[in-house]
Scaffold this motif. Structure first.
Motif, PDB file in Angstrom:
ATOM      1  N   TRP A  83      -9.983   5.340  -5.877  1.00  0.00           N
ATOM      2  CA  TRP A  83      -9.229   6.394  -5.221  1.00  0.00           C
ATOM      3  C   TRP A  83      -9.572   7.736  -5.882  1.00  0.00           C
ATOM      4  O   TRP A  83      -9.336   7.915  -7.071  1.00  0.00           O
TER       5      TRP A  83
ATOM      6  N   SER B 136     -10.859  -0.651  -4.915  1.00  0.00           N
ATOM      7  CA  SER B 136     -11.028   0.722  -4.407  1.00  0.00           C
ATOM      8  C   SER B 136     -11.080   1.714  -5.550  1.00  0.00           C
ATOM      9  O   SER B 136     -10.406   1.554  -6.570  1.00  0.00           O
TER      10      SER B 136
ATOM     11  N   LEU C 242      -8.593  11.342  -6.382  1.00  0.00           N
ATOM     12  CA  LEU C 242      -7.346  12.088  -6.272  1.00  0.00           C
ATOM     13  C   LEU C 242      -7.501  13.485  -6.854  1.00  0.00           C
ATOM     14  O   LEU C 242      -8.324  13.732  -7.731  1.00  0.00           O
TER      15      LEU C 242
ATOM     16  N   GLU D 138     -14.688   1.724  -1.382  1.00  0.00           N
ATOM     17  CA  GLU D 138     -14.268   0.325  -1.460  1.00  0.00           C
ATOM     18  C   GLU D 138     -15.444  -0.588  -1.782  1.00  0.00           C
ATOM     19  O   GLU D 138     -16.594  -0.311  -1.412  1.00  0.00           O
TER      20      GLU D 138
ATOM     21  N   ALA E 287     -11.408   7.341  -0.595  1.00  0.00           N
ATOM     22  CA  ALA E 287     -11.316   6.027  -1.232  1.00  0.00           C
ATOM     23  C   ALA E 287     -12.605   5.261  -0.971  1.00  0.00           C
ATOM     24  O   ALA E 287     -12.962   5.021   0.182  1.00  0.00           O
TER      25      ALA E 287
ATOM     26  N   VAL F 111      -4.776  12.115  -1.961  1.00  0.00           N
ATOM     27  CA  VAL F 111      -6.001  11.333  -1.862  1.00  0.00           C
ATOM     28  C   VAL F 111      -7.092  12.163  -1.192  1.00  0.00           C
ATOM     29  O   VAL F 111      -6.908  12.663  -0.086  1.00  0.00           O
TER      30      VAL F 111
ATOM     31  N   ARG G 175       0.840  -1.196   0.000  1.00  0.00           N
ATOM     32  CA  ARG G 175       0.000   0.000   0.000  1.00  0.00           C
ATOM     33  C   ARG G 175       0.880   1.254   0.000  1.00  0.00           C
ATOM     34  O   ARG G 175       0.557   2.245  -0.678  1.00  0.00           O
TER      35      ARG G 175
END
Length: 341
Positions: A336, A334, A338, A309, A307, A304, A290
């Motif tokens: 993400w 996930s 950004l 999931e 997130a 980030v 990770r």
């Protein structure tokens, strides 16, 4: 070596293990039985040893490579007009034209691949239901099928502001571009480096009557210009692909992931958002941590926001016979969110 109905499965397996390709000249259905026997002989044997997850994955990949090599050595003749001139051979014209185009000279192809073209043609004809679109997708041969709904559902439910332009990088069948368009994005540009994928995505867009909103381009990663939202669901396992379809899952050295993150800011509008959709499978088998992922994100000048999931719901997660069952059962995909840091 020419072989026919007189060869035994054991003899065929010995030849294949020695790297000898076998050109089948007998009955087509008997060839299928030999192929089934070869497939059975390449299945991994029960292993009682205590192994780490990384070791299990390595053994799994070794077996997949061995299996592909063995099954690829049983060949059938594919003649002019896309005909297999063997007894009891099925009509494979439509399936092989979709995969290879029209055959204009005598050739050979592995029986395993021929059966794959037939299966792919059936999928394309029937279609794969996509709940997020309330419609079906009809993938072309060699394009990754959207049978894993997790990544599609994440894009369908992620918080969406009011982007005027979105990019879908590595679009495949075009399913994510279609989801963005149905969610109200006025203009979506979808890209892929594979001509088959571009053709498949264009057909998807046309079938769903989204051609006014979605443009599909053949290019490596980014189109020209900038977008308010850039979405990418790259191959999620940094390892070598063993087949055409594997390339949608395996990405040696994380080439696409790193290339996408490194270049995305150059195509993102100020205050725009990036959606990176990625399974943690590579983390679970020890191919990427990770921290590795977060470091690549940070090095690209991104941070980030959030997130989302989704646990694994695909069929392989429920297959207890799979040597990687525990990994697949615990897999999480996930999305993400950004932005520029």
């Amino acid at each position: 070596m020419p072989v026919d109905d007189t060869i035994t499965a054991d003899a065929a397996y010995r030849l294949a293990s020695q790297g000898v390709a076998m050109l089948w000249t007998g009955d087509f259905q008997n060839a299928r039985q030999i192929l089934t026997a070869l497939e059975h002989r390449t299945r991994p044997r029960p292993d009682q040893a205590e192994r780490t997850t990384a070791e299990l994955f390595y053994r799994y990949r070794q077996n997949r490579s061995h299996r592909a090599r063995i099954l690829g050595l049983l060949l059938v003749p594919l003649g002019i007009g896309n005909i297999i001139a063997l007894r009891r051979a099925p009509d494979i014209h439509a399936a092989t034209v979709a995969a290879y185009g029209s055959i204009t000279e005598a050739s050979v192809v592995s029986l395993h691949e021929v059966l794959g073209t037939i299966g792919a043609h059936q999928w394309r004809s029937t279609g794969i239901p996509v709940a997020a679109l309330n419609a079906s997708i009809h993938p072309h041969y060699g394009t990754f099928f959207p049978v894993r709904s997790e990544y599609v559902d994440l894009v369908a439910r992620a918080p969406l502001a009011t982007p005027t332009v979105a990019f879908d990088i590595g679009t495949g069948t075009g399913v994510l571009a279609a989801v963005l368009a149905t969610r109200g994005v006025p203009r979506v540009v979808a890209t892929d480096i594979e001509p088959r994928a571009v053709a498949s995505a264009r057909e998807t867009v046309s079938r769903l009557k989204l051609s006014r909103q979605v443009e599909v381009q053949l290019t490596d990663l980014f189109p020209e210009g900038r977008a308010d939202l850039i979405v990418c669901n790259p191959p999620w396992i940094p390892a070598t692909a063993h087949s055409l379809l594997d390339a949608a899952v395996y990405d040696p050295g994380s080439r696409m992931l790193k290339g996408f993150l490194a270049g995305v800011l150059g195509h993102l509008q100020p205050n725009g958002e990036v959606w990176l959709v990625l399974s943690d499978f590579a983390e679970l088998v020890g191919l990427r941590s990770r921290d590795d992922l977060l470091n690549v994100i940070a090095a690209a000048g991104l941070r980030v926001i959030d997130a989302l999931e989704a646990p694994a719901v695909h069929s392989r997660a429920a297959d207890s016979r799979d040597p990687l069952h525990e990994v697949r059962r615990n897999e999480v995909t996930s999305l993400w969110r950004l932005c520029a840091s």
